[in-house]
Write a protein that holds these residues in place. Structure first.
Motif, PDB file in Angstrom:
ATOM      1  N   ILE A 102       0.847  -1.202   0.000  1.00  0.00           N
ATOM      2  CA  ILE A 102       0.000   0.000   0.000  1.00  0.00           C
ATOM      3  C   ILE A 102       0.877   1.244   0.000  1.00  0.00           C
ATOM      4  O   ILE A 102       0.643   2.192  -0.754  1.00  0.00           O
ATOM      5  CB  ILE A 102      -0.951  -0.013   1.213  1.00  0.00           C
ATOM      6  N   GLU A 103       1.897   1.222   0.820  1.00  0.00           N
ATOM      7  CA  GLU A 103       2.818   2.361   0.907  1.00  0.00           C
ATOM      8  C   GLU A 103       3.527   2.582  -0.426  1.00  0.00           C
ATOM      9  O   GLU A 103       3.795   3.727  -0.810  1.00  0.00           O
ATOM     10  CB  GLU A 103       3.812   2.119   2.050  1.00  0.00           C
ATOM     11  N   SER A 104       3.825   1.497  -1.159  1.00  0.00           N
ATOM     12  CA  SER A 104       4.526   1.649  -2.440  1.00  0.00           C
ATOM     13  C   SER A 104       3.673   2.411  -3.452  1.00  0.00           C
ATOM     14  O   SER A 104       4.198   3.181  -4.258  1.00  0.00           O
ATOM     15  CB  SER A 104       4.966   0.294  -3.009  1.00  0.00           C
ATOM     16  N   PHE A 105       2.355   2.205  -3.406  1.00  0.00           N
ATOM     17  CA  PHE A 105       1.478   2.958  -4.303  1.00  0.00           C
ATOM     18  C   PHE A 105       1.388   4.427  -3.879  1.00  0.00           C
ATOM     19  O   PHE A 105       1.318   5.320  -4.731  1.00  0.00           O
ATOM     20  CB  PHE A 105       0.104   2.302  -4.402  1.00  0.00           C
ATOM     21  N   CYS A 106       1.405   4.667  -2.580  1.00  0.00           N
ATOM     22  CA  CYS A 106       1.453   6.062  -2.094  1.00  0.00           C
ATOM     23  C   CYS A 106       2.773   6.714  -2.509  1.00  0.00           C
ATOM     24  O   CYS A 106       2.791   7.882  -2.929  1.00  0.00           O
ATOM     25  CB  CYS A 106       1.305   6.099  -0.576  1.00  0.00           C
ATOM     26  N   LEU A 107       3.854   5.970  -2.406  1.00  0.00           N
ATOM     27  CA  LEU A 107       5.164   6.467  -2.828  1.00  0.00           C
ATOM     28  C   LEU A 107       5.185   6.767  -4.318  1.00  0.00           C
ATOM     29  O   LEU A 107       5.709   7.811  -4.745  1.00  0.00           O
ATOM     30  CB  LEU A 107       6.252   5.449  -2.458  1.00  0.00           C
ATOM     31  N   LEU A 108       4.621   5.890  -5.117  1.00  0.00           N
ATOM     32  CA  LEU A 108       4.553   6.120  -6.559  1.00  0.00           C
ATOM     33  C   LEU A 108       3.793   7.415  -6.855  1.00  0.00           C
ATOM     34  O   LEU A 108       4.248   8.241  -7.655  1.00  0.00           O
ATOM     35  CB  LEU A 108       3.899   4.934  -7.262  1.00  0.00           C
ATOM     36  N   ALA A 109       2.667   7.608  -6.202  1.00  0.00           N
ATOM     37  CA  ALA A 109       1.894   8.839  -6.402  1.00  0.00           C
ATOM     38  C   ALA A 109       2.683  10.066  -5.952  1.00  0.00           C
ATOM     39  O   ALA A 109       2.713  11.088  -6.654  1.00  0.00           O
ATOM     40  CB  ALA A 109       0.565   8.757  -5.652  1.00  0.00           C
ATOM     41  N   ALA A 110       3.354   9.955  -4.814  1.00  0.00           N
ATOM     42  CA  ALA A 110       4.146  11.077  -4.304  1.00  0.00           C
ATOM     43  C   ALA A 110       5.342  11.375  -5.214  1.00  0.00           C
ATOM     44  O   ALA A 110       5.675  12.538  -5.451  1.00  0.00           O
ATOM     45  CB  ALA A 110       4.622  10.783  -2.882  1.00  0.00           C
ATOM     46  N   ALA A 137       7.236   2.485 -10.109  1.00  0.00           N
ATOM     47  CA  ALA A 137       6.165   1.653 -10.676  1.00  0.00           C
ATOM     48  C   ALA A 137       6.632   0.194 -10.743  1.00  0.00           C
ATOM     49  O   ALA A 137       5.888  -0.727 -10.377  1.00  0.00           O
ATOM     50  CB  ALA A 137       5.773   2.164 -12.057  1.00  0.00           C
ATOM     51  N   TYR A 138       7.846  -0.010 -11.186  1.00  0.00           N
ATOM     52  CA  TYR A 138       8.429  -1.347 -11.269  1.00  0.00           C
ATOM     53  C   TYR A 138       8.537  -1.972  -9.868  1.00  0.00           C
ATOM     54  O   TYR A 138       8.219  -3.145  -9.672  1.00  0.00           O
ATOM     55  CB  TYR A 138       9.798  -1.237 -11.940  1.00  0.00           C
ATOM     56  N   ALA A 139       8.958  -1.178  -8.898  1.00  0.00           N
ATOM     57  CA  ALA A 139       9.087  -1.676  -7.524  1.00  0.00           C
ATOM     58  C   ALA A 139       7.725  -2.076  -6.956  1.00  0.00           C
ATOM     59  O   ALA A 139       7.626  -3.059  -6.209  1.00  0.00           O
ATOM     60  CB  ALA A 139       9.751  -0.615  -6.642  1.00  0.00           C
ATOM     61  N   ALA A 144       4.125  -6.385  -5.258  1.00  0.00           N
ATOM     62  CA  ALA A 144       2.867  -7.134  -5.420  1.00  0.00           C
ATOM     63  C   ALA A 144       3.136  -8.564  -5.868  1.00  0.00           C
ATOM     64  O   ALA A 144       2.526  -9.514  -5.345  1.00  0.00           O
ATOM     65  CB  ALA A 144       1.964  -6.422  -6.432  1.00  0.00           C
ATOM     66  N   GLY A 145       4.039  -8.738  -6.810  1.00  0.00           N
ATOM     67  CA  GLY A 145       4.353 -10.070  -7.309  1.00  0.00           C
ATOM     68  C   GLY A 145       4.970 -10.967  -6.256  1.00  0.00           C
ATOM     69  O   GLY A 145       4.624 -12.157  -6.147  1.00  0.00           O
TER      70      GLY A 145
END
Length: 160
Positions: A102-110, A137-139, A144-145
């Motif tokens: 979840i944090e990775s998607f927040c990081l991507l947006a930020a 995005a890759y991270a 997720a994978g």
């Protein structure tokens, strides 16, 4: 702006990344222990890629912030940088893999927001952030994978 402040702006992301790297020194072992999704890089790629990304981020911040008093440059930079450092601690040290996703998607947006704000102030700064945003995005894909492939393995995660 003094030369000292310029150097600090450009090197702070890398310095913080090195500190977080030291705090998550067992990350390579963790990475090798679990099944990785298709297109996952070899573990040796991370210590090469991240210093380049942190350096580019530092230069981008310096360029974007150089001639402005707009606080959005500073706020967006430090917000995404803090989220960046937090991800490693969540994922590797605390083994909160779902939270890290979840944090990775927040990081991507930020990171994307910071790149757009930087671009508004200095086009080169915004463009310098492009590889970083792509890697974020890759991270997120890798996170997720890895969760999908390993969520049921003992000791993999503390939040499943």
């Amino acid at each position: 702006m003094t030369v000292k402040k310029q150097i600090i702006k450009m090197t702070l992301p890398l310095a913080g990344g090195l500190i977080v790297g030291a705090l998550t020194s067992k990350a390579q072992d963790d990475y090798k222990q679990y099944e990785q999704p298709p297109l996952a890089p070899p573990p040796a790629a991370f210590p090469i890629v991240w210093p380049v990304l942190y350096t580019g981020m530092g230069v981008a911040y310096y360029l974007a912030d150089r001639y402005t008093t707009d606080k959005s440059v500073k706020v967006s930079h430090y917000a995404q940088l803090g989220l960046n450092y937090l991800w490693s601690i969540l994922y590797f040290n605390l083994k909160l893999r779902g939270t890290a996703l979840i944090e990775s998607f927040c990081l991507l947006a930020a990171g994307l927001l910071a790149a757009l704000i930087f671009y508004d102030h200095n086009e080169i700064a915004g463009l310098l952030m492009t590889p970083y945003v792509a890697w974020l995005a890759y991270a997120s894909y890798l996170t997720a994978g890895t969760i999908k492939l390993n969520h049921d393995k003992p000791g993999f995660s503390r939040d499943f």
